[in-house]
Design an enzyme around this catalytic site. Structure first.
Site, PDB file in Angstrom:
ATOM      1  N   TYR A 155       0.838  -1.209   0.000  1.00 56.88           N
ATOM      2  CA  TYR A 155       0.000   0.000   0.000  1.00 56.88           C
ATOM      3  C   TYR A 155       0.869   1.253   0.000  1.00 56.88           C
ATOM      4  O   TYR A 155       0.666   2.173  -0.805  1.00 56.88           O
ATOM      5  CB  TYR A 155      -0.923  -0.007   1.212  1.00 56.88           C
ATOM      6  CG  TYR A 155      -1.762   1.242   1.340  1.00 56.88           C
ATOM      7  CD1 TYR A 155      -2.676   1.600   0.356  1.00 56.88           C
ATOM      8  CD2 TYR A 155      -1.650   2.066   2.451  1.00 56.88           C
ATOM      9  CE1 TYR A 155      -3.458   2.742   0.473  1.00 56.88           C
ATOM     10  CE2 TYR A 155      -2.409   3.211   2.591  1.00 56.88           C
ATOM     11  CZ  TYR A 155      -3.313   3.545   1.593  1.00 56.88           C
ATOM     12  OH  TYR A 155      -4.080   4.684   1.704  1.00 56.88           O
ATOM     13  N   LYS A 205       1.113   4.285  -2.879  1.00 54.56           N
ATOM     14  CA  LYS A 205       0.821   5.692  -2.591  1.00 54.56           C
ATOM     15  C   LYS A 205       2.030   6.571  -2.905  1.00 54.56           C
ATOM     16  O   LYS A 205       1.885   7.676  -3.435  1.00 54.56           O
ATOM     17  CB  LYS A 205       0.413   5.862  -1.125  1.00 54.56           C
ATOM     18  CG  LYS A 205      -0.859   5.132  -0.733  1.00 54.56           C
ATOM     19  CD  LYS A 205      -2.057   5.581  -1.544  1.00 54.56           C
ATOM     20  CE  LYS A 205      -2.578   6.945  -1.123  1.00 54.56           C
ATOM     21  NZ  LYS A 205      -3.846   7.293  -1.811  1.00 54.56           N
ATOM     22  N   ASN A 260      -4.305   9.162  10.523  1.00 54.25           N
ATOM     23  CA  ASN A 260      -5.674   8.698  10.737  1.00 54.25           C
ATOM     24  C   ASN A 260      -6.615   9.904  10.796  1.00 54.25           C
ATOM     25  O   ASN A 260      -6.414  10.809  11.611  1.00 54.25           O
ATOM     26  CB  ASN A 260      -5.764   7.908  12.037  1.00 54.25           C
ATOM     27  CG  ASN A 260      -4.970   6.618  11.986  1.00 54.25           C
ATOM     28  OD1 ASN A 260      -5.457   5.604  11.535  1.00 54.25           O
ATOM     29  ND2 ASN A 260      -3.725   6.669  12.447  1.00 54.25           N
TER      30      ASN A 260
END
Length: 371
Positions: free
Chosen positions: A104, A108, A133
């Site tokens: 991941y 990105k 987050n």
């Protein structure tokens, strides 16, 4: 009128961003997500004066989809611009995972590089946000947000799992993210904006403290004691928690204590700001006839007619304040005065009360004395 394209428009960040953009009269919003075709994407890209690229993959069935969904989709968008000679500004919503060596994170980071290369080669303004987050309304529970999952579960009495209570998580609030994103779009065209950007405000929270706050929000319906919400984080978290309540559970009942005078019910309690309660009083009935050393209160009649009376505990003079629900007037109750409120009308009186401290049965600071 500026035309703005939002990819991933129906995701967590996208929905919040679109809701804010839609309030602006100078903005036309084009929305794209996974249900739209590549042809529809191309049509929107060519119309856009600014692009928020929020679309991406973070929970695929196989790891190869990371590159396809993150780098591949980004590169397709850039190719549309390049082949049509457009230098449209792009803001990319990336992740702090781009700093990690995993499928991941690698995808990105590759998408970021594609955006940076586009900006440098075409002289276009680009903005890259590596978000930690993000929490707030409309985030999907059991997906990639501990706050969303815990809000959802705790509000429904579903057990949560805390592997390391001392672990700390970095959080940013969705409204701050949206404000920063829109601020980037509004950055003057002359500013060279090929850079990485952070959200100006973040919160580092231990999981045990996050759990404690959410559990207290849940319990407040029974105890009526709500956090004083003194910090921005507590305010934002409480708003987020309420957004996850089941739609058939927005309401809760208060205990109404009935007697010959009418009824009284506590509404909200706080540890540091006192409590609010409400009463219904029948015609001719008097409440009060007591005084306090330190406790203070405020009375507000919102329906009916009444008179609030005061007398210094060592004096004889009675002071009267007529009040009624058609002309709202708050009456302060100072310490050292015995006081009462009497329904002087022909209908019930409804009164809101505020006291600056919670009632303590072991130290009530309430002493009977007729006015």
């Amino acid at each position: 009128m500026k035309t703005v394209l939002v990819t991933g428009a129906y995701g967590f960040i996208g929905r919040n961003l679109v809701a804010s953009l839609n309030r602006r009269e100078d903005i036309e919003v084009l929305k794209i997500d996974s249900k739209h075709s590549l042809q529809q994407l191309e049509e929107c890209v060519l119309k856009a004066d600014f692009i928020y690229h929020l679309a991406g993959i973070n929970r695929p069935e196989n790891t190869e989809e990371f590159m396809t969904g993150n780098l591949g989709y980004t590169q397709y968008l850039i190719n549309i611009l390049n082949s049509n000679g457009k230098k449209t500004p792009i803001l990319l919503s990336s992740s702090i995972q781009a700093e990690q060596d995993n499928p991941y994170g690698n995808s990105k980071r590759a998408a970021e590089k594609a955006i940076v290369d586009y900006g440098r080669e075409q002289g276009a303004r680009t903005f890259i946000y590596r978000l930690p987050n993000v929490f707030g309304k409309w985030s999907r529970p059991n997906y990639n947000s501990v706050v969303a999952t815990w809000c959802y579960n705790i509000s429904r009495e579903i057990p949560i799992q805390v592997n390391n209570p001392e672990a700390e998580v970095k959080l940013v609030y969705i409204d701050d993210v949206v404000e920063s994103f829109i601020g980037a779009m509004d950055t003057p065209e002359t500013l060279n904006a090929i850079d990485y950007h952070d959200i100006s405000r973040s919160f580092n929270v231990k999981l045990k403290d996050l759990e404690s706050s959410l559990v207290s929000f849940k319990a407040s319906r029974n105890t009526l004691v709500i956090s004083d919400l003194k910090s921005d984080f507590e305010r934002f978290l409480y708003s987020t928690y309420l957004s996850y309540l089941p739609e058939d559970d927005f309401g809760y009942d208060l205990e109404m204590k009935h007697d010959n005078r009418g009824w009284l019910a506590e509404f909200i309690k706080t540890e540091y700001s006192g409590q609010v309660f409400i009463s219904r009083t029948k015609p001719g009935i008097t409440r009060g006839n007591h005084w306090h050393h330190t406790k203070v209160e405020k009375f507000l009649v919102i329906e009916g007619e009444a008179v609030v009376k005061f007398r210094q505990i060592e004096g004889d003079q009675i002071i009267e304040y007529p009040v009624n629900g058609s002309a709202l007037r708050v009456i302060d109750i100072p310490p050292g005065y015995t006081h009462s409120i009497t329904n002087t009308g022909s209908t019930d009186v409804i009164t809101l009360f505020w006291a600056n401290e919670l009632f303590n049965p072991n130290k009530p600071d309430t002493y009977y004395l007729e006015v």
